[in-house]
Design an enzyme around this catalytic site. Structure first.
Site, PDB file in Angstrom:
ATOM      1  N   GLU A  72     -87.962 -65.734 -38.913  1.00 18.68           N
ATOM      2  CA  GLU A  72     -86.825 -65.017 -38.356  1.00 18.68           C
ATOM      3  C   GLU A  72     -87.110 -63.536 -38.272  1.00 18.68           C
ATOM      4  O   GLU A  72     -87.614 -62.943 -39.193  1.00 18.68           O
ATOM      5  CB  GLU A  72     -85.607 -65.228 -39.258  1.00 18.68           C
ATOM      6  CG  GLU A  72     -84.387 -64.541 -38.753  1.00 18.68           C
ATOM      7  CD  GLU A  72     -84.161 -64.860 -37.312  1.00 18.68           C
ATOM      8  OE1 GLU A  72     -84.048 -63.912 -36.533  1.00 18.68           O
ATOM      9  OE2 GLU A  72     -84.120 -66.032 -36.943  1.00 18.68           O
ATOM     10  N   LYS A 354     -87.596 -55.656 -38.589  1.00 19.41           N
ATOM     11  CA  LYS A 354     -88.293 -56.838 -38.074  1.00 19.41           C
ATOM     12  C   LYS A 354     -88.948 -57.527 -39.258  1.00 19.41           C
ATOM     13  O   LYS A 354     -89.492 -56.883 -40.156  1.00 19.41           O
ATOM     14  CB  LYS A 354     -89.363 -56.439 -37.045  1.00 19.41           C
ATOM     15  CG  LYS A 354     -88.807 -55.656 -35.862  1.00 19.41           C
ATOM     16  CD  LYS A 354     -87.918 -56.522 -34.983  1.00 19.41           C
ATOM     17  CE  LYS A 354     -87.325 -55.706 -33.848  1.00 19.41           C
ATOM     18  NZ  LYS A 354     -86.240 -54.813 -34.287  1.00 19.41           N
ATOM     19  N   ASP A 355     -88.929 -58.839 -39.222  1.00 21.62           N
ATOM     20  CA  ASP A 355     -89.415 -59.611 -40.358  1.00 21.62           C
ATOM     21  C   ASP A 355     -90.932 -59.639 -40.374  1.00 21.62           C
ATOM     22  O   ASP A 355     -91.608 -59.119 -39.485  1.00 21.62           O
ATOM     23  CB  ASP A 355     -88.833 -61.028 -40.308  1.00 21.62           C
ATOM     24  CG  ASP A 355     -88.859 -61.702 -41.667  1.00 21.62           C
ATOM     25  OD1 ASP A 355     -88.862 -60.991 -42.682  1.00 21.62           O
ATOM     26  OD2 ASP A 355     -88.875 -62.939 -41.706  1.00 21.62           O
ATOM     27  N   LYS A 356     -91.452 -60.309 -41.373  1.00 24.01           N
ATOM     28  CA  LYS A 356     -92.861 -60.233 -41.714  1.00 24.01           C
ATOM     29  C   LYS A 356     -93.746 -61.209 -40.952  1.00 24.01           C
ATOM     30  O   LYS A 356     -94.758 -60.808 -40.368  1.00 24.01           O
ATOM     31  CB  LYS A 356     -92.954 -60.514 -43.215  1.00 24.01           C
ATOM     32  CG  LYS A 356     -94.294 -60.321 -43.837  1.00 24.01           C
ATOM     33  CD  LYS A 356     -94.122 -60.558 -45.322  1.00 24.01           C
ATOM     34  CE  LYS A 356     -95.253 -59.984 -46.095  1.00 24.01           C
ATOM     35  NZ  LYS A 356     -95.025 -60.087 -47.532  1.00 24.01           N
TER      36      LYS A 356
END
Length: 722
Positions: A72, A354-356
């Site tokens: 996500e 923003k995710d990893k």
């Protein structure tokens, strides 16, 4: 399995190896290098994992029995983002560059920055000094105690205790098509992810999708020359950095000018001022020799506020740039940039996190750092690229973005062309239920919403127990030992000593308990930064919302009905009988519980009341004794229809090849992939845009018709690998 792994990384790697066929396992384990001294262990681990990865090449993407566990990257304006961002000195630069740092299990929430004191009245200065000392001790990474031998337990076994979608109210689909299998490149553990199969581009406030397509630096006559990066020796840079960060007793650093020319002295002056914000310089004669002397001009505040007089007045104060990153979330990336630039991370700003576990592209702004200096980082950093530089007058603000654009590849799909077309047409025309994704609720046997519920109930002993008690699930060994110590002794200091990295929520709470005592849990909990504390109660709101939306769809289907809520501007109003035909299901919103929202005028209103009553909460009084934990509530659309939806089914033979070009591929001039008309495998490439605070995993769930929880996917994946 020869020997026992000495770390969580090895344990997961061996668990993955155990799922190979015998002949594959022999080859993988044979590739394990001869043990090296402890100081070289990370390199050995990297080599071993690289060999194992070769054996797993064709199974690194985990086959989903009608599904895939997606990552996500779109919860961009979560309430947790309200707090000021601060630097994490977690000592993970080397690990991140090795591509292994992302294996940290998600059972514990790590705190993005130093803990905020509960009040300015009680020992703030002393605690700040103590925290700084402890944080410096943590910079070198985990202690030997954190690397002690642990019982080998497979990742699949650990994840048996996680949540499923049913546990958090995710139960419905909006489409009628038949689901099918696909592979999103994520495996049993996160060691073997093809990030290029999940790419996120930010959509800016102007509606334009951010791309990294220009690495050039704006021409500016006032920029110093490239010599500033090479004129100082490594030893001189070390001494200057220690002076800048007040890490030694020196009040100045003197650098002898070997080639005494005005030009050389100018370059040294420029290098020190540019590379070490907060330092001033002067030229001195000492015993017939010329020295450039660096000293502090404005104390510690200079680190967060670069010198105003060194920045041209005609230039905007902020350098905006596009950041391309892989396997780093936004705060981790900013911490890395700030460390290399030797500045505080709070001079950076951005519109959304923003995710990893993806490749992401977003706009960042930084105060009074030149584009030239930023561009130089492209030579130093792995998995980062900075470009599209411009100088602007203003920083960026959270929430200014319009959303994110996703490019997702589902490999080895089993659906027929008709099934794929039906699924994608449904996604485009109807959309998906706007559930909060599984990432919102944690991955261990203690979901974050349970902690949030205890906070709202004012049950502080339960809050403490839920955070600190032993639990099943994927956790690092030192956290397990910390919890065991806590259960055995209830001594916060003793449990804290088991944590080599004390910036996790557990460490912050234990530090608070040590400071304020077991009878003042509220103040102890308050040491945790505000954004992390609020994460728990927002998780509870999300839990309620998911359950209520499932009930709403079960009761009334996919059409608006009298008593539903819609937004007119920012105000929620009811749909009357005579207005029903003026709205569609895409207009209907549902409230997150709070004191400043209204509830639908039909059966679902009573369902809200029943659920909160069962949780010992009063829906008519959502104000808390502590102001931070008073919930005002909000409204959220129940169905989201993605924009800019397109898709393509492609055939391929080599599972290792990328199926589309990233921005960096295009910058390097790589030709786009060419696909055969027929191939051994088929993949579905999806493109779509989503507004902020929506979950791409939920869109993928609607296409594949699958439970996206880690628990479910891990069990399916284990079966598939065997």
């Amino acid at each position: 399995m020869p020997g026992r792994p000495r770390s969580w990384l090895f344990r997961v790697a061996f668990a993955a190896a155990a799922l190979l066929r015998p002949e594959q396992r022999v080859r993988a384990l044979a590739a394990r290098p001869v043990p090296r001294p402890r100081s070289q262990a990370p390199g050995s681990l990297k080599c071993f994992l690289g060999a194992l990865k070769m054996e797993l090449t064709e199974v690194t993407g985990v086959s989903l029995k009608r599904g895939s566990h997606a990552v996500e990257d779109n919860d961009s304006v979560a309430p947790a983002e309200e707090a000021k961002r601060q630097k994490v000195l977690d000592g993970c630069l080397t690990t991140g560059q090795d591509g292994l740092e992302h294996v940290s299990p998600p059972g514990s929430v790590h705190v993005p920055g130093p803990p905020a004191a509960v009040s300015a009245r009680e020992g703030r200065k002393n605690s700040d000094v103590q925290l700084e000392e402890e944080e410096e001790e943590e910079e070198d990474g985990l202690s030997e105690e954190g690397e002690e031998e642990e019982e080998a337990e497979s990742f699949a076994d650990m994840m048996k205790h996680g949540l499923t979608e049913l546990d958090v109210g995710i139960t419905k689909f909006v489409s009628s098509h038949q689901g099918f299998s696909g592979i999103l490149k994520e495996s049993l553990c996160s060691l073997f992810i093809r990030y290029s199969d999940f790419v996120v581009h930010e959509i800016g406030k102007d509606g334009q999708i951010s791309h990294l397509d220009d690495l050039s630096v704006p021409v500016d006559e006032e920029d110093p020359s490239e010599d500033i990066f090479t004129v100082l020796t490594a030893e001189e840079k070390q001494r200057l950095e220690e002076l800048q960060l007040f890490k030694n007793k020196e009040t100045s650093v003197a650098i002898e000018v070997i080639e005494d020319t005005k030009e050389k002295r100018t370059v040294i002056h420029q290098a020190i001022k540019s590379l070490f914000p907060g330092l001033e310089t002067k030229t001195e004669d000492r015993e017939g020799k010329k020295y450039i002397v660096a000293y502090h001009a404005a104390g510690k505040k200079a680190l967060a506020n670069p010198r105003k007089h060194s920045w041209p007045k005609s230039r905007g104060s902020y350098c905006h740039f596009v950041l391309y990153k892989e396997n780093k979330d936004t705060m981790d990336a900013i911490n890395v940039l700030s460390k290399y630039l030797r500045v505080k991370p709070n001079i950076f700003s951005y519109m959304g996190t923003k995710d990893k576990r993806a490749i992401t592209v977003q706009e960042i702004a930084v105060l009074k750092i030149t584009a030239q200096r930023l561009a130089h980082l492209n030579k130093c950093l792995m998995n980062f690229k900075l470009g599209n530089f411009s100088y602007q007058k203003n920083p960026l603000k959270l929430g200014e973005l319009q959303g994110n654009h996703f490019t997702v590849v589902l490999r080895n799909i089993t659906g027929t062309d008709d099934q794929v077309q039906q699924a994608m047409h449904s996604l485009k025309e109807i959309g998906f239920i706007n559930y909060y994704g599984m990432q919102r609720f944690g991955t261990t046997a203690v979901p974050t919403y349970q902690v949030g519920r205890a906070i709202l109930q004012n049950s502080w002993t339960e809050v403490m127990d839920l955070i600190l008690k032993p639990r099943s699930g994927a956790e690092k060994g030192y956290l397990v030992k910390c919890r065991e110590e806590w259960a055995k002794t209830k001594d916060p200091a003793a449990a804290l000593r088991k944590l080599p990295v004390k910036r996790c929520v557990e460490g912050q709470l234990l530090r608070g308990l040590s400071k304020y005592g077991m009878k003042n849990i509220v103040s102890a909990f308050g040491i945790i930064p505000r954004n992390n504390r609020l994460m728990y109660i927002h998780s509870y709101q999300s839990y309620v919302w998911n359950n209520m939306v499932s009930k709403r769809i079960e009761e009334y289907g996919l059409k608006p009905v009298p008593g539903d809520l819609v937004l007119k501007g920012a105000t929620a109003t009811y749909i009357d009988e005579e207005d029903v035909n003026n709205y569609s299901i895409h207009d209907v919103v549902m409230p997150l519980p709070g004191f400043d929202v209204i509830y639908p005028k039909h059966k679902i209103s009573e369902a809200y009341r029943e659920m909160l009553t069962a949780d010992n909460l009063d829906i008519d009084n959502m104000r808390h004794k502590i102001r931070d934990y008073s919930l005002s509530g909000a409204y959220r659309k129940i169905i989201i229809r993605p924009q800019n939806v397109s898709w393509e089914v492609v055939a391929y033979d080599d599972p290792k090849i990328p199926l589309f070009n990233t921005d960096v591929d295009n910058l390097e001039g790589k030709p786009p992939p060419v696909f055969a008309s027929e191939g051994k495998y088929r993949a579905l490439k999806m493109d779509f845009s989503l507004p902020p605070s929506t979950y791409a995993t939920m869109a993928i769930r609607e296409v594949l018709k699958v439970d996206t929880s880690i628990k479910n996917q891990t069990q399916l994946n284990t079966t598939w690998l065997r």
